[in-house]
Enzyme design. Sequence first.
Site, mmCIF file in Angstrom:
data_model
loop_
_atom_site.group_PDB
_atom_site.id
_atom_site.type_symbol
_atom_site.label_atom_id
_atom_site.label_comp_id
_atom_site.label_asym_id
_atom_site.label_seq_id
_atom_site.Cartn_x
_atom_site.Cartn_y
_atom_site.Cartn_z
ATOM 1 N N ASP A 1 -11.535 32.160 17.855
ATOM 2 C CA ASP A 1 -10.919 32.541 16.564
ATOM 3 C C ASP A 1 -11.899 32.660 15.399
ATOM 4 O O ASP A 1 -11.657 32.088 14.318
ATOM 5 C CB ASP A 1 -9.793 31.556 16.211
ATOM 6 C CG ASP A 1 -8.652 31.591 17.226
ATOM 7 O OD1 ASP A 1 -8.732 32.360 18.193
ATOM 8 O OD2 ASP A 1 -7.690 30.834 17.037
ATOM 9 N N ASP B 1 -6.579 34.866 17.296
ATOM 10 C CA ASP B 1 -5.220 34.507 16.935
ATOM 11 C C ASP B 1 -4.602 35.826 16.470
ATOM 12 O O ASP B 1 -5.196 36.535 15.644
ATOM 13 C CB ASP B 1 -5.294 33.472 15.798
ATOM 14 C CG ASP B 1 -4.136 32.495 15.796
ATOM 15 O OD1 ASP B 1 -3.618 32.151 16.876
ATOM 16 O OD2 ASP B 1 -3.752 32.043 14.698
ATOM 17 N N HIS C 1 -0.992 37.270 15.549
ATOM 18 C CA HIS C 1 0.442 37.046 15.366
ATOM 19 C C HIS C 1 1.178 38.286 14.862
ATOM 20 O O HIS C 1 0.654 38.999 13.994
ATOM 21 C CB HIS C 1 0.662 35.943 14.326
ATOM 22 C CG HIS C 1 0.113 34.606 14.702
ATOM 23 N ND1 HIS C 1 0.393 33.983 15.892
ATOM 24 C CD2 HIS C 1 -0.697 33.741 14.012
ATOM 25 C CE1 HIS C 1 -0.204 32.799 15.927
ATOM 26 N NE2 HIS C 1 -0.891 32.630 14.814
ATOM 27 N N HIS D 1 -0.991 34.151 8.635
ATOM 28 C CA HIS D 1 -2.420 34.314 8.955
ATOM 29 C C HIS D 1 -2.571 35.145 10.223
ATOM 30 O O HIS D 1 -1.677 35.186 11.056
ATOM 31 C CB HIS D 1 -3.092 32.943 9.145
ATOM 32 C CG HIS D 1 -2.555 32.190 10.338
ATOM 33 N ND1 HIS D 1 -1.390 31.465 10.294
ATOM 34 C CD2 HIS D 1 -3.007 32.078 11.607
ATOM 35 C CE1 HIS D 1 -1.152 30.936 11.474
ATOM 36 N NE2 HIS D 1 -2.105 31.294 12.299
ATOM 37 N N LYS E 1 -3.942 35.598 21.400
ATOM 38 C CA LYS E 1 -2.943 34.543 21.564
ATOM 39 C C LYS E 1 -2.045 34.451 20.341
ATOM 40 O O LYS E 1 -2.406 34.914 19.259
ATOM 41 C CB LYS E 1 -3.616 33.202 21.858
ATOM 42 C CG LYS E 1 -4.581 32.804 20.806
ATOM 43 C CD LYS E 1 -5.399 31.607 21.240
ATOM 44 C CE LYS E 1 -6.279 31.195 20.105
ATOM 45 N NZ LYS E 1 -5.541 30.977 18.840
ATOM 46 N N CYS F 1 -7.136 25.096 17.660
ATOM 47 C CA CYS F 1 -7.378 25.995 18.795
ATOM 48 C C CYS F 1 -8.564 25.566 19.647
ATOM 49 O O CYS F 1 -8.524 25.681 20.874
ATOM 50 C CB CYS F 1 -7.512 27.426 18.306
ATOM 51 S SG CYS F 1 -5.920 28.014 17.669
HETATM 52 C C1 VGL Z 1 -5.245 27.948 14.441
HETATM 53 C C2 VGL Z 1 -3.596 27.013 13.174
HETATM 54 C C3 VGL Z 1 -2.773 28.095 13.389
HETATM 55 C C4 VGL Z 1 -6.638 27.840 15.003
HETATM 56 C C5 VGL Z 1 -4.448 29.035 14.686
HETATM 57 O O1 VGL Z 1 -7.237 28.892 15.322
HETATM 58 O O2 VGL Z 1 -7.141 26.713 15.130
HETATM 59 N N1 VGL Z 1 -4.811 26.941 13.701
HETATM 60 N N2 VGL Z 1 -3.210 29.102 14.155
HETATM 61 ZN ZN ZN Z 2 -2.120 30.902 14.310
#
Ligand code: VGL
Ligand code: ZN
Length: 208
Positions: free
Chosen positions: A11, A49, A51, A84, A109, A154
Amino acid sequence: MNNKKALILVDLQNDFCPGGNLAVTFGDEVIPLANQLQTQFDLVIATQDWHPADHASFASNHPGHQVGEVINLNGISQILWPDHCVQQTPGAAFHPQLHTEKIKKIFYKGTDKSVDSYSAFFDNAHLRATGLNEYLREHDITDIYIMGLATDYCVKYSALDAAQLGFNAYLIVDACRGVELKPGDVEAAIQEMEKAGIKIIHANAVRI
Ligand code: VGL
Ligand code: ZN
């Protein structure tokens, strides 16, 4: 048996860096290390990440609830985050300084709106796999080196799943930064990983 190593970049996206929607303090400091480390691995994998805008982990999709609140989401506890890493937005893109030429495959993901996915291997309900395990097996990988954002989410869940799946898992601790919702979260995450058999190392100790 020969060990075969892969580097997993977790990420390294704009929203987790300063100025992003879920900024991790000093998150961008790990980008030069990511670039340096990539040169030492034959196989480099990244996660993003990713979404949909209506993702259930976003506080904005739960009227009356605030960022940081914990809700019950289909039987599992879910922290509510700011919007995010929405698919196709600049916040979801890799940090502009990240070298991406060596990245062989990207695993996305958090794409299912009804469940969050901290781990690079499984969603938080452990119902669906991302395919990363099979991919690593196909490439005869035995050892995985994990770095990125965020240490306490993550990165932690990816490393724990890697160890559970039987990989030799290494956390490159100086190449990670954490959210630290509560003071001590990052340290606790590192200890949890260590207890699970993950080896905690520094980037300058990676010699392939
Ligand atoms: C993450 C919170 C929400 C991460 C991803 O990449 O650690 N943390 N989504
Ligand atoms: Zn996330």
